[in-house]
Design a protein around this motif. Structure first.
Motif, short mmCIF file in Angstrom:
data_model
loop_
_atom_site.label_atom_id
_atom_site.label_comp_id
_atom_site.label_asym_id
_atom_site.label_seq_id
_atom_site.Cartn_x
_atom_site.Cartn_y
_atom_site.Cartn_z
N SER A 25 23.77 50.06 27.38
CA SER A 25 24.75 48.97 27.41
C SER A 25 24.05 47.61 27.38
O SER A 25 24.52 46.68 26.73
CB SER A 25 25.66 49.09 28.63
OG SER A 25 24.94 48.96 29.84
N ARG A 26 22.92 47.50 28.04
CA ARG A 26 22.16 46.24 28.01
C ARG A 26 21.65 45.96 26.60
O ARG A 26 21.68 44.82 26.14
CB ARG A 26 21.02 46.27 29.00
CG ARG A 26 21.47 46.15 30.44
CD ARG A 26 20.27 45.96 31.35
NE ARG A 26 20.66 45.96 32.73
CZ ARG A 26 21.16 44.92 33.38
NH1 ARG A 26 21.35 43.79 32.76
NH2 ARG A 26 21.49 45.00 34.65
N MET A 27 21.18 46.99 25.92
CA MET A 27 20.69 46.81 24.55
C MET A 27 21.83 46.39 23.63
O MET A 27 21.68 45.46 22.83
CB MET A 27 20.03 48.10 24.04
CG MET A 27 19.30 47.96 22.72
SD MET A 27 20.26 48.29 21.22
CE MET A 27 20.86 49.92 21.48
N LEU A 28 22.98 47.04 23.76
CA LEU A 28 24.12 46.69 22.93
C LEU A 28 24.61 45.26 23.22
O LEU A 28 24.96 44.51 22.31
CB LEU A 28 25.26 47.69 23.13
CG LEU A 28 25.00 49.09 22.58
CD1 LEU A 28 26.10 50.05 23.02
CD2 LEU A 28 24.86 49.06 21.08
N TYR A 29 24.63 44.89 24.49
CA TYR A 29 25.01 43.54 24.88
C TYR A 29 24.05 42.52 24.27
O TYR A 29 24.46 41.50 23.72
CB TYR A 29 25.02 43.43 26.41
CG TYR A 29 25.43 42.08 26.94
CD1 TYR A 29 26.76 41.69 27.00
CD2 TYR A 29 24.47 41.18 27.40
CE1 TYR A 29 27.14 40.46 27.49
CE2 TYR A 29 24.84 39.94 27.90
CZ TYR A 29 26.16 39.59 27.95
OH TYR A 29 26.52 38.37 28.44
N GLY A 30 22.76 42.81 24.35
CA GLY A 30 21.74 41.92 23.78
C GLY A 30 21.89 41.76 22.28
O GLY A 30 21.82 40.66 21.74
N ARG A 31 22.13 42.87 21.58
CA ARG A 31 22.28 42.81 20.12
C ARG A 31 23.57 42.10 19.72
O ARG A 31 23.61 41.37 18.74
CB ARG A 31 22.22 44.21 19.51
CG ARG A 31 20.85 44.86 19.68
CD ARG A 31 19.76 43.94 19.14
NE ARG A 31 18.46 44.20 19.69
CZ ARG A 31 17.48 44.79 19.05
NH1 ARG A 31 17.63 45.19 17.82
NH2 ARG A 31 16.32 44.97 19.67
N ALA A 32 24.64 42.32 20.48
CA ALA A 32 25.89 41.62 20.19
C ALA A 32 25.72 40.12 20.41
O ALA A 32 26.19 39.31 19.61
CB ALA A 32 27.02 42.17 21.06
N LEU A 33 25.03 39.75 21.47
CA LEU A 33 24.76 38.34 21.73
C LEU A 33 23.91 37.74 20.61
O LEU A 33 24.17 36.62 20.16
CB LEU A 33 24.06 38.16 23.08
CG LEU A 33 23.69 36.73 23.47
CD1 LEU A 33 24.92 35.83 23.49
CD2 LEU A 33 22.99 36.73 24.83
N ALA A 34 22.93 38.49 20.12
CA ALA A 34 22.10 38.01 19.02
C ALA A 34 22.94 37.78 17.76
O ALA A 34 22.79 36.76 17.07
CB ALA A 34 20.97 39.00 18.73
N ALA A 35 23.83 38.71 17.46
CA ALA A 35 24.68 38.57 16.27
C ALA A 35 25.61 37.36 16.40
O ALA A 35 25.78 36.59 15.44
CB ALA A 35 25.49 39.84 16.04
#
Length: 160
Positions: free
Chosen positions: A136-146
């Motif tokens: 979930s942290r990785m997905l949150y980080g990637r969504a924030l990057a996008a």
């Protein structure tokens, strides 16, 4: 005779980074050379290479430094909204630099660097609104990057 003392490594890195930001705020990334960065910082190329492998590593270091200076000290507070506001303000403080950085494409691209910075922010954040698993942290980080990338591509226009 005045004895000169060597600058602390962190001070030298910051001087290199600050001069790189100044150059990239007014010039295209591809036209900036390590020699130009060194000249602006008042050092020689050898000193540059003692601190950074190349200008790509410097670019990434600048982003991570901005996150570490302005956002991470408050990451443990648990206020996600404040964390995001500070993150976007950190980018806006060097807007010309970051708006130039998103134009770096091809073999060296700014997006993976941005994703790494957002991953770091996500990993250190304690106020997640969901279960704090590594996925979930990785997905949150990637969504924030996008989302950040889109915001940068739109010229940092504020969505009200």
């Amino acid at each position: 005779m005045v004895k000169r003392t060597a600058a602390a490594p962190r001070d030298t890195k910051n001087a290199i980074a600050d001069n790189f930001i100044a150059l990239m705020s007014k010039m295209d990334y591809y036209k900036i050379t390590v020699g130009m960065i060194a000249d602006e910082a008042g050092i020689n190329r050898v000193t540059f290479y003692n601190h950074f492998l190349n200008k790509e590593e410097l670019l990434q270091w600048v982003l991570l430094r901005d996150i570490e200076r302005t956002v991470l000290p408050l990451a443990l507070g648990g206020d996600n909204q404040l964390l995001l506001i500070l993150f976007f303000k950190a980018l806006r403080n060097n807007s010309a630099f970051y708006l130039n950085a998103i134009n770096i494409r091809g073999e060296v691209s700014f997006f993976p660097m941005l994703a790494q910075g957002c991953d770091l922010l996500s990993e250190r954040s304690q106020g997640m609104l969901f279960a704090a698993t590594s996925m979930s942290r990785m997905l949150y980080g990637r969504a924030l990057a996008a989302l950040t990338w889109q915001w940068l591509e739109e010229g940092m226009k504020k969505n009200e």
